[in-house]
Write a protein that holds these residues in place. Structure first.
Motif, PDB file in Angstrom:
ATOM      1  N   ASN A 100       0.821  -1.207   0.000  1.00 41.71           N
ATOM      2  CA  ASN A 100       0.000   0.000   0.000  1.00 41.71           C
ATOM      3  C   ASN A 100       0.868   1.275   0.000  1.00 41.71           C
ATOM      4  OD1 ASN A 100      -2.461   1.347  -0.146  1.00 41.71           O
ATOM      5  ND2 ASN A 100      -2.541   1.621   2.073  1.00 41.71           N
ATOM      6  N   ILE A 101       1.810   1.307  -0.910  1.00 38.84           N
ATOM      7  CA  ILE A 101       2.707   2.465  -1.027  1.00 38.84           C
ATOM      8  C   ILE A 101       1.972   3.551  -1.806  1.00 38.84           C
ATOM      9  CG2 ILE A 101       4.927   3.292  -1.903  1.00 38.84           C
ATOM     10  CD1 ILE A 101       5.912   0.361  -1.556  1.00 38.84           C
ATOM     11  N   ARG A 102       1.892   4.711  -1.210  1.00 38.18           N
ATOM     12  CA  ARG A 102       1.145   5.823  -1.779  1.00 38.18           C
ATOM     13  C   ARG A 102       1.981   7.097  -1.719  1.00 38.18           C
ATOM     14  NH1 ARG A 102      -3.185   4.226  -4.286  1.00 38.18           N
ATOM     15  NH2 ARG A 102      -4.439   5.970  -3.646  1.00 38.18           N
ATOM     16  N   PHE A 103       1.579   8.068  -2.503  1.00 37.42           N
ATOM     17  CA  PHE A 103       2.164   9.393  -2.410  1.00 37.42           C
ATOM     18  C   PHE A 103       1.488  10.113  -1.250  1.00 37.42           C
ATOM     19  CE2 PHE A 103       3.168   8.212  -6.704  1.00 37.42           C
ATOM     20  CZ  PHE A 103       4.457   8.695  -6.856  1.00 37.42           C
ATOM     21  N   ASP A 104       2.281  10.739  -0.427  1.00 36.01           N
ATOM     22  CA  ASP A 104       1.766  11.483   0.721  1.00 36.01           C
ATOM     23  C   ASP A 104       1.174  12.795   0.204  1.00 36.01           C
ATOM     24  OD1 ASP A 104       1.397  13.122   2.949  1.00 36.01           O
ATOM     25  OD2 ASP A 104       3.151  12.322   3.983  1.00 36.01           O
ATOM     26  N   GLU A 105      -0.141  12.924   0.291  1.00 33.15           N
ATOM     27  CA  GLU A 105      -0.834  14.070  -0.288  1.00 33.15           C
ATOM     28  C   GLU A 105      -0.629  15.360   0.491  1.00 33.15           C
ATOM     29  OE1 GLU A 105      -4.837  13.120  -1.588  1.00 33.15           O
ATOM     30  OE2 GLU A 105      -4.162  11.140  -2.263  1.00 33.15           O
ATOM     31  N   SER A 106       0.060  15.295   1.617  1.00 39.21           N
ATOM     32  CA  SER A 106       0.383  16.531   2.339  1.00 39.21           C
ATOM     33  C   SER A 106       1.559  17.255   1.692  1.00 39.21           C
ATOM     34  CB  SER A 106       0.681  16.247   3.816  1.00 39.21           C
ATOM     35  OG  SER A 106       1.886  15.522   3.948  1.00 39.21           O
ATOM     36  N   PHE A 107       2.308  16.568   0.822  1.00 44.45           N
ATOM     37  CA  PHE A 107       3.407  17.209   0.091  1.00 44.45           C
ATOM     38  C   PHE A 107       2.807  18.059  -1.023  1.00 44.45           C
ATOM     39  CE2 PHE A 107       5.778  13.892   2.124  1.00 44.45           C
ATOM     40  CZ  PHE A 107       7.065  14.370   2.251  1.00 44.45           C
ATOM     41  N   LYS A 108       3.117  19.325  -1.015  1.00 37.39           N
ATOM     42  CA  LYS A 108       2.562  20.250  -2.023  1.00 37.39           C
ATOM     43  C   LYS A 108       3.637  20.912  -2.873  1.00 37.39           C
ATOM     44  CE  LYS A 108      -1.626  19.702  -0.459  1.00 37.39           C
ATOM     45  NZ  LYS A 108      -2.507  18.780  -1.120  1.00 37.39           N
ATOM     46  N   PHE A 109       4.884  20.969  -2.378  1.00 44.34           N
ATOM     47  CA  PHE A 109       5.911  21.746  -3.068  1.00 44.34           C
ATOM     48  C   PHE A 109       7.234  21.002  -3.178  1.00 44.34           C
ATOM     49  CE2 PHE A 109       3.048  24.745  -0.942  1.00 44.34           C
ATOM     50  CZ  PHE A 109       2.539  25.383  -2.055  1.00 44.34           C
ATOM     51  N   GLY A 110       7.217  19.740  -3.532  1.00 43.83           N
ATOM     52  CA  GLY A 110       8.451  18.993  -3.732  1.00 43.83           C
ATOM     53  C   GLY A 110       8.709  17.941  -2.679  1.00 43.83           C
ATOM     54  N   SER A 111       9.679  17.100  -2.944  1.00 43.84           N
ATOM     55  CA  SER A 111      10.137  15.995  -2.095  1.00 43.84           C
ATOM     56  C   SER A 111       9.174  14.820  -2.037  1.00 43.84           C
ATOM     57  CB  SER A 111      10.450  16.468  -0.671  1.00 43.84           C
ATOM     58  OG  SER A 111      11.504  17.403  -0.691  1.00 43.84           O
ATOM     59  N   GLU A 112       8.050  14.886  -2.751  1.00 42.83           N
ATOM     60  CA  GLU A 112       7.118  13.757  -2.761  1.00 42.83           C
ATOM     61  C   GLU A 112       7.732  12.536  -3.444  1.00 42.83           C
ATOM     62  OE1 GLU A 112       6.513  15.714  -6.670  1.00 42.83           O
ATOM     63  OE2 GLU A 112       6.613  16.517  -4.640  1.00 42.83           O
ATOM     64  N   ASP A 113       8.574  12.767  -4.444  1.00 39.74           N
ATOM     65  CA  ASP A 113       9.240  11.658  -5.131  1.00 39.74           C
ATOM     66  C   ASP A 113      10.185  10.926  -4.179  1.00 39.74           C
ATOM     67  OD1 ASP A 113       7.945  12.770  -7.302  1.00 39.74           O
ATOM     68  OD2 ASP A 113       9.734  12.975  -8.526  1.00 39.74           O
ATOM     69  N   LEU A 114      10.985  11.670  -3.464  1.00 41.82           N
ATOM     70  CA  LEU A 114      11.919  11.080  -2.511  1.00 41.82           C
ATOM     71  C   LEU A 114      11.164  10.290  -1.452  1.00 41.82           C
ATOM     72  CD1 LEU A 114      14.715  10.652  -1.268  1.00 41.82           C
ATOM     73  CD2 LEU A 114      14.455  12.879  -0.134  1.00 41.82           C
ATOM     74  N   ASN A 115      10.084  10.842  -0.934  1.00 43.95           N
ATOM     75  CA  ASN A 115       9.276  10.168   0.072  1.00 43.95           C
ATOM     76  C   ASN A 115       8.724   8.844  -0.461  1.00 43.95           C
ATOM     77  OD1 ASN A 115       6.215   9.893   1.206  1.00 43.95           O
ATOM     78  ND2 ASN A 115       7.633  10.590   2.802  1.00 43.95           N
ATOM     79  N   PHE A 116       8.197   8.853  -1.687  1.00 41.67           N
ATOM     80  CA  PHE A 116       7.669   7.639  -2.307  1.00 41.67           C
ATOM     81  C   PHE A 116       8.776   6.605  -2.487  1.00 41.67           C
ATOM     82  CE2 PHE A 116       6.547   4.940  -5.885  1.00 41.67           C
ATOM     83  CZ  PHE A 116       5.225   4.602  -5.604  1.00 41.67           C
ATOM     84  N   ASN A 117       9.926   7.057  -2.991  1.00 42.68           N
ATOM     85  CA  ASN A 117      11.045   6.142  -3.227  1.00 42.68           C
ATOM     86  C   ASN A 117      11.544   5.499  -1.936  1.00 42.68           C
ATOM     87  OD1 ASN A 117      11.492   5.993  -6.042  1.00 42.68           O
ATOM     88  ND2 ASN A 117      12.211   8.087  -6.002  1.00 42.68           N
ATOM     89  N   LEU A 118      11.631   6.267  -0.869  1.00 45.33           N
ATOM     90  CA  LEU A 118      12.077   5.697   0.410  1.00 45.33           C
ATOM     91  C   LEU A 118      11.112   4.618   0.891  1.00 45.33           C
ATOM     92  CD1 LEU A 118      13.349   8.908   2.237  1.00 45.33           C
ATOM     93  CD2 LEU A 118      14.735   7.035   1.287  1.00 45.33           C
ATOM     94  N   LYS A 119       9.818   4.857   0.721  1.00 43.34           N
ATOM     95  CA  LYS A 119       8.835   3.842   1.107  1.00 43.34           C
ATOM     96  C   LYS A 119       8.967   2.604   0.232  1.00 43.34           C
ATOM     97  CE  LYS A 119       5.417   7.005   1.224  1.00 43.34           C
ATOM     98  NZ  LYS A 119       4.057   7.572   1.371  1.00 43.34           N
ATOM     99  N   PHE A 120       9.182   2.802  -1.066  1.00 44.07           N
ATOM    100  CA  PHE A 120       9.311   1.674  -1.983  1.00 44.07           C
ATOM    101  C   PHE A 120      10.590   0.883  -1.708  1.00 44.07           C
ATOM    102  CE2 PHE A 120      10.372  -0.611  -5.816  1.00 44.07           C
ATOM    103  CZ  PHE A 120       9.148  -1.126  -6.209  1.00 44.07           C
ATOM    104  N   LEU A 121      11.695   1.585  -1.528  1.00 44.70           N
ATOM    105  CA  LEU A 121      12.987   0.917  -1.315  1.00 44.70           C
ATOM    106  C   LEU A 121      13.000   0.064  -0.049  1.00 44.70           C
ATOM    107  CD1 LEU A 121      15.415   3.723  -2.488  1.00 44.70           C
ATOM    108  CD2 LEU A 121      15.113   1.473  -3.561  1.00 44.70           C
ATOM    109  N   LYS A 122      12.156   0.389   0.888  1.00 44.41           N
ATOM    110  CA  LYS A 122      12.042  -0.407   2.117  1.00 44.41           C
ATOM    111  C   LYS A 122      11.675  -1.868   1.798  1.00 44.41           C
ATOM    112  CE  LYS A 122       9.432  -0.358   6.446  1.00 44.41           C
ATOM    113  NZ  LYS A 122       8.407   0.370   7.209  1.00 44.41           N
ATOM    114  N   TYR A 123      10.966  -2.076   0.693  1.00 42.09           N
ATOM    115  CA  TYR A 123      10.507  -3.418   0.316  1.00 42.09           C
ATOM    116  C   TYR A 123      11.168  -3.933  -0.966  1.00 42.09           C
ATOM    117  CZ  TYR A 123       6.987  -2.064   3.665  1.00 42.09           C
ATOM    118  OH  TYR A 123       6.353  -1.630   4.806  1.00 42.09           O
TER     119      TYR A 123
END
Length: 183
Positions: A151-174
């Motif tokens: 259930n890896i999702r984009f954090d919708e509280s991100f409005k101005f960047g770093s959402e890609d990094l956040n998604f990648n860190l969650k994905f790389l965990k698995y």
């Protein structure tokens, strides 16, 4: 550019995030003219919300992302999908070319510096700088089963960047295996 791929077995999901122009009509036109295109219309919620809706509708084995200012070379999907399948990777990273155009017409191209390799999870720490350098989501093919199962999702509280990094860190965990393609 996505529809000009020399690989036909892919779906293209266009998410109209509440645009006020004729983008929705353009998405519908593509969906009518191409059997592998889906047009999704939603209330404006921002880039993370739009990407999450795209994830909800995706049915392919791997997921790639393309923003409105990105351009795919004709063999991008085929070449990277074949490498991903052949090497059984969970995330296939590929090089990007950033084109800078100046007002006076001069153009520069900056090519990302990655090395062709395939690494297992227990080697990630050795290549941290390579992994971290490519934190954009539009430079990779992600195994959809991991996104769905975890259930890896984009954090919708991100409005101005770093959402890609956040998604990648969650994905790389698995992620069990990661591939890099310099082309």
């Amino acid at each position: 550019s996505v529809l000009k791929q020399n690989f036909e077995e892919f779906e293209l999901i266009l998410v109209n995030d509440g645009s006020q122009d004729n983008s929705g009509s353009i998405c519908d036109e593509y969906a009518q003219n191409y059997s592998n295109v889906k047009a999704i219309h939603k209330k404006n919620g921002g880039i993370c919300s739009a990407r999450n809706v795209g994830l909800d509708y995706a049915s392919g084995e791997y997921i790639g992302f393309c923003d409105n200012d990105d351009e795919y070379l004709p063999d991008l999907i085929r070449d990277n999908y074949e490498l991903a399948k052949k090497n059984n990777v969970d995330l296939m990273r590929y090089a990007k070319i950033k084109r800078l155009e100046k007002d006076d017409g001069r153009v520069w191209e900056i090519v990302s510096q990655i090395t062709d390799m395939f690494i297992e999870r227990n080697q990630f720490y050795k290549y941290y700088n390579n992994i971290r350098r490519e934190d954009s989501i539009w430079t990779g093919l992600y195994k959809r089963s991991i996104i769905k199962e975890k259930n890896i999702r984009f954090d919708e509280s991100f409005k101005f960047g770093s959402e890609d990094l956040n998604f990648n860190l969650k994905f790389l965990k698995y992620c069990g295996k990661l591939g890099f393609n310099s082309r």
